[in-house]
Scaffold this active site. Structure first.
Site, PDB file in Angstrom:
ATOM      1  CG  HIS A  32      -3.699  -1.086  -2.177  1.00 35.11           C
ATOM      2  ND1 HIS A  32      -4.195   0.204  -2.246  1.00 35.11           N
ATOM      3  CD2 HIS A  32      -3.497  -1.346  -0.866  1.00 35.11           C
ATOM      4  CE1 HIS A  32      -4.263   0.711  -1.024  1.00 35.11           C
ATOM      5  NE2 HIS A  32      -3.847  -0.208  -0.167  1.00 35.11           N
ATOM      6  CE  LYS A  84      -7.425   0.406   0.511  1.00 35.46           C
ATOM      7  NZ  LYS A  84      -7.989  -0.040   1.760  1.00 35.46           N
ATOM      8  CB  SER A 133      -0.936   0.012   1.207  1.00 36.36           C
ATOM      9  OG  SER A 133      -0.216  -0.159   2.405  1.00 36.36           O
TER      10      SER A 133
HETATM   11  C1  LIG Z   1      -3.090  -3.763   2.175  1.00 34.72           C
HETATM   12  C2  LIG Z   1      -4.253  -3.251   2.953  1.00 34.72           C
HETATM   13  N1  LIG Z   1      -5.031  -4.115   3.636  1.00 34.72           N
HETATM   14  C3  LIG Z   1      -6.084  -3.693   4.340  1.00 34.72           C
HETATM   15  C4  LIG Z   1      -6.436  -2.375   4.386  1.00 34.72           C
HETATM   16  C5  LIG Z   1      -7.605  -1.946   5.215  1.00 34.72           C
HETATM   17  O1  LIG Z   1      -8.730  -1.841   4.416  1.00 34.72           O
HETATM   18  P1  LIG Z   1      -9.949  -0.893   4.863  1.00 34.72           P
HETATM   19  O2  LIG Z   1      -9.552   0.492   4.518  1.00 34.72           O
HETATM   20  O3  LIG Z   1     -11.113  -1.396   4.081  1.00 34.72           O
HETATM   21  O4  LIG Z   1     -10.130  -1.075   6.332  1.00 34.72           O
HETATM   22  C6  LIG Z   1      -5.674  -1.433   3.673  1.00 34.72           C
HETATM   23  C7  LIG Z   1      -5.951   0.013   3.616  1.00 34.72           C
HETATM   24  O5  LIG Z   1      -6.761   0.654   4.024  1.00 34.72           O
HETATM   25  C8  LIG Z   1      -4.556  -1.879   2.951  1.00 34.72           C
HETATM   26  O6  LIG Z   1      -3.779  -1.002   2.297  1.00 34.72           O
END
Ligand SMILES: Cc1ncc(COP(=O)(O)O)c(C=O)c1O
Length: 393
Positions: free
Chosen positions: A211, A242, A183
């Site tokens: 992502h 996303k 990310s």
């Molecule tokens: C790789 C990754 N996993 C999980 C999440 C968490 O997802 P959410 O924003 O839906 O809580 C994110 C970013 O927010 C992320 O970049």
């Protein structure tokens, strides 16, 4: 008086350029000229959003959300084990299982919640878990909560992973957990090599496709699909928040693991189910990315435009090319410098978030450019023109 220790620490963070503050950001409708926002009142092109395909404003998703509200209301009333599962959720999970080439799927309220709940459920103190050192915080937190034997290997370094796997007792249950697209770095592991290694050491694999969902693979299923390993990965997790333009998350895998999660994942068991409009939009997005590649092609064109501009401006010492994903880090270093460049860009009309420790390792503060299919060529070229003089020295 009782709060003075908190206040002192916040003040120290501010002095180190590490204080975080939620800016008020108002989204301007995309059809008014690319992804623009008003940040604390100032109009700027948005290069901080994970809405990579611009689907959050897509008429099909909006119509699906409105139809779901009209049919089922705004809330879901209780957790699924208390009040049952909405038929839209059943349809979404069936579609997701097909999309991910898995036996079953389960929907969660957010990616953070999903990762913490999944890892806490599948791992116990007797298990071993191997994580890329730059995995998302939610994966780290899930591993910590599980109390499993936790080992972190160097970023993308499969040789280091193998060294660690070789040290674990052969009979122990082992999981390898990794982001697909990272990310804050925009890069990704050799998933084919990683899965082969897992099979050699009889480890199970969980991949976080937050992502990558909607962006990679023949039907947009993600990097597992692109690397041809979907059916060899035990759990493919991802988010709707996303490229799919909504919110919430899913995990896909074997029937037995999904049943295990329904019975053990506390974030699933003890949380109210997602609201109907969120599910309606997610279902529309999952269907859309499999059939309409227009936005995805535009995004890849935009990545090519940015890459050409970065090379032409001589910025490859700060921005690695070739670009691997729409997440493009611009390495700065110290937090105060990162904030300074981000503030200067905002003043020039470009909203690019400064990412600082602890989100990234110490002294690796960076700007995180997030590209979207909705950016215009002029917006991308304008960003590079504004950025170049700020990176001198
Ligand atoms: C790789 C990754 N996993 C999980 C999440 C968490 O997802 P959410 O924003 O839906 O809580 C994110 C970013 O927010 C992320 O970049």
């Amino acid at each position: 008086m009782l709060l003075s220790s908190y206040a002192a620490e916040l003040k120290q963070k501010a002095q180190q350029g590490q204080l975080r503050r939620c800016k008020t950001v108002e989204t301007i409708p995309i059809d008014v000229g690319g992804p623009q926002v008003r940040v604390d009142g100032r109009l700027a092109v948005n290069f901080s959003s994970n809405d990579y395909l611009g689907l959050s404003h897509h008429p099909r998703l909006q119509a699906a959300a409105i139809a779901a509200v009209q049919q089922y209301g705004t809330g879901s009333a209780a957790s699924r084990l208390i009040c049952g599962t909405n038929p839209l959720v059943v349809e979404l999970e069936t579609e997701l299982a097909r999309f991910k080439k898995a036996e079953a799927a389960l929907v969660f309220n957010s990616g953070y919640q999903a990762n913490v709940a999944i890892l806490q459920a599948i791992l116990g103190p007797q298990d071993w878990v191997f994580c890329d050192r730059l995995n998302h915080a939610s994966l780290m937190d899930g591993c910590l909560l599980s109390k499993a034997r936790w080992s972190r290997y160097r970023h993308l370094d499969l040789g280091h992973l193998e060294e660690k796997l070789a040290k674990a007792p052969p009979q122990a249950r082992k999981w390898i957990v990794t982001d697909s697209v990272f990310s804050m770095d925009g890069d990704f592991p050799d998933l084919k090599g990683l899965v082969a290694l897992a099979e050699r050491y009889q480890a199970l694999v969980m991949v976080d496709e937050a992502h990558a969902t909607g962006l990679y693979g023949a039907t947009g299923s993600g990097l597992c699909q692109q690397f041809g390993v979907s059916e060899r990965v035990a759990l493919q997790m991802g988010t709707f928040s996303k490229a799919l333009g909504g919110s919430g998350a899913y995990v896909a895998g074997s029937r037995v693991l999904i049943d295990w999660l329904i019975n053990h994942a506390r974030g699933f068991i003890y949380s109210t189910a997602q609201s109907p409009p969120v599910i309606g939009a997610a279902l529309a997005a999952v269907k859309l990315v499999q059939s309409d590649f227009t936005q995805r092609e535009r995004l890849w064109q935009n990545m090519a435009t940015l890459q050409r501009a970065v090379v032409a401006a001589g910025l490859t010492h700060r921005i690695s090319v070739p670009l691997q994903s729409p997440i493009v880090p611009v390495l700065i270093g110290e937090s105060v410098d990162t904030l300074r460049v981000s503030d200067a860009l905002l003043a020039a009309g470009y909203f690019v978030q400064a990412i600082r420790p602890p989100t990234v390792p110490p002294k690796t503060g960076r700007l995180r450019i997030a590209l979207s299919a909705s950016h215009t060529e002029a917006q991308i070229l304008g960003l590079v023109k504004a950025l170049a003089p700020l990176l001198v020295g």
